[in-house]
Design a protein around this motif. Structure first.
Motif, PDB file in Angstrom:
ATOM      1  N   ASP A  78       0.825  -0.940   0.180  1.00 52.00           N
ATOM      2  CA  ASP A  78      -0.131   0.115  -0.004  1.00 52.00           C
ATOM      3  C   ASP A  78       0.753   1.478  -0.375  1.00 52.00           C
ATOM      4  O   ASP A  78       2.419   1.083  -0.163  1.00 52.00           O
ATOM      5  CB  ASP A  78      -1.110  -0.392   0.946  1.00 52.00           C
ATOM      6  CG  ASP A  78      -0.095  -0.172   3.099  1.00 52.00           C
ATOM      7  OD1 ASP A  78       1.223   0.024   2.925  1.00 52.00           O
ATOM      8  OD2 ASP A  78      -1.041   0.202   3.828  1.00 52.00           O
ATOM      9  N   ARG A 109     -10.421  -0.569   3.632  1.00 51.24           N
ATOM     10  CA  ARG A 109      -8.753  -1.143   3.548  1.00 51.24           C
ATOM     11  C   ARG A 109      -8.962  -0.504   1.758  1.00 51.24           C
ATOM     12  O   ARG A 109      -7.948  -0.404   0.972  1.00 51.24           O
ATOM     13  CB  ARG A 109      -8.816  -1.752   3.383  1.00 51.24           C
ATOM     14  CG  ARG A 109      -7.493  -2.902   3.153  1.00 51.24           C
ATOM     15  CD  ARG A 109      -6.443  -2.837   4.369  1.00 51.24           C
ATOM     16  NE  ARG A 109      -5.260  -3.211   3.807  1.00 51.24           N
ATOM     17  CZ  ARG A 109      -4.404  -4.734   4.087  1.00 51.24           C
ATOM     18  NH1 ARG A 109      -5.385  -5.258   4.776  1.00 51.24           N
ATOM     19  NH2 ARG A 109      -3.111  -5.012   4.087  1.00 51.24           N
ATOM     20  N   LEU A 113      -6.947   2.018  -0.851  1.00 49.62           N
ATOM     21  CA  LEU A 113      -6.325   2.192  -2.005  1.00 49.62           C
ATOM     22  C   LEU A 113      -6.875   2.998  -3.265  1.00 49.62           C
ATOM     23  O   LEU A 113      -5.452   2.757  -4.171  1.00 49.62           O
ATOM     24  CB  LEU A 113      -6.636   0.279  -2.168  1.00 49.62           C
ATOM     25  CG  LEU A 113      -5.883  -0.947  -1.550  1.00 49.62           C
ATOM     26  CD1 LEU A 113      -6.615  -2.151  -2.246  1.00 49.62           C
ATOM     27  CD2 LEU A 113      -4.178  -0.282  -2.176  1.00 49.62           C
ATOM     28  N   TYR A 118      -0.598   2.749  -4.329  1.00 47.96           N
ATOM     29  CA  TYR A 118      -0.258   2.239  -4.231  1.00 47.96           C
ATOM     30  C   TYR A 118       1.534   2.042  -4.803  1.00 47.96           C
ATOM     31  O   TYR A 118       1.953   3.238  -4.521  1.00 47.96           O
ATOM     32  CB  TYR A 118       0.213   0.510  -4.498  1.00 47.96           C
ATOM     33  CG  TYR A 118       0.489  -0.260  -5.847  1.00 47.96           C
ATOM     34  CD1 TYR A 118       1.640  -0.093  -6.770  1.00 47.96           C
ATOM     35  CD2 TYR A 118      -0.260   0.352  -6.752  1.00 47.96           C
ATOM     36  CE1 TYR A 118       2.574  -0.484  -7.343  1.00 47.96           C
ATOM     37  CE2 TYR A 118      -0.539   0.941  -8.134  1.00 47.96           C
ATOM     38  CZ  TYR A 118       1.096   0.372  -8.480  1.00 47.96           C
ATOM     39  OH  TYR A 118       1.529  -0.258  -9.960  1.00 47.96           O
TER      40      TYR A 118
END
Length: 143
Positions: A78, A109, A113, A118
């Motif tokens: 991440d 989560r 993202l 990332y």
């Protein structure tokens, strides 16, 4: 015998008694800077079973002169680096690519993202310096 220290990657030196020259790989004596370029990926959120599928994590590793670096490991996380997604080895063109399945389908989560993207990281190996790059993650289209 003298071998020029011009930073070239390979030099051929004739050796007496051999019928053909022998190639000697001589690594540069100084660290070589690298450049990592990451491409956008997609994420899908599944509820049963709860998971996230991140597809198309991809980065290209090269020297700052543009020469690809094959056989090097690139790690994908991440954007904070706290959660590992996957790792891949660069091909002959310096490209590393992988997909990741996370055993959490949490909305937090997923949103992290999508909003923060990332990070691709190359740790470096002698004589190549480390480098990293970030890229966006977009929601996958539902079919």
């Amino acid at each position: 015998m003298e071998v020029p220290a011009d930073g070239s990657g390979q030099t051929t030196v004739p050796i007496a008694g051999l019928s053909s020259p022998v190639g000697l790989a001589i690594p540069p004596s100084h660290p070589v800077s690298t450049r990592l370029t990451a491409s956008a990926a997609t994420v899908e959120r599944h509820t049963s079973p709860a998971s996230l599928r991140v597809k198309g994590l991809s980065a290209t590793l090269a020297t700052t002169d543009g020469a690809p670096l094959p056989g090097q490991t690139v790690r994908f996380t991440d954007n904070t680096g706290a959660h590992k997604l996957c790792a891949a080895v660069t091909n002959s063109r310096g490209r590393a690519r992988c997909d990741a399945t996370l055993r959490t389908g949490s909305r937090a989560r997923y949103d992290d993202l999508r909003h923060n993207g990332y990070r691709a990281t190359y740790a470096g190996t002698a004589p190549y310096r480390p480098s990293s790059a970030a890229a966006h993650v977009r929601a996958a289209r539902r079919t």
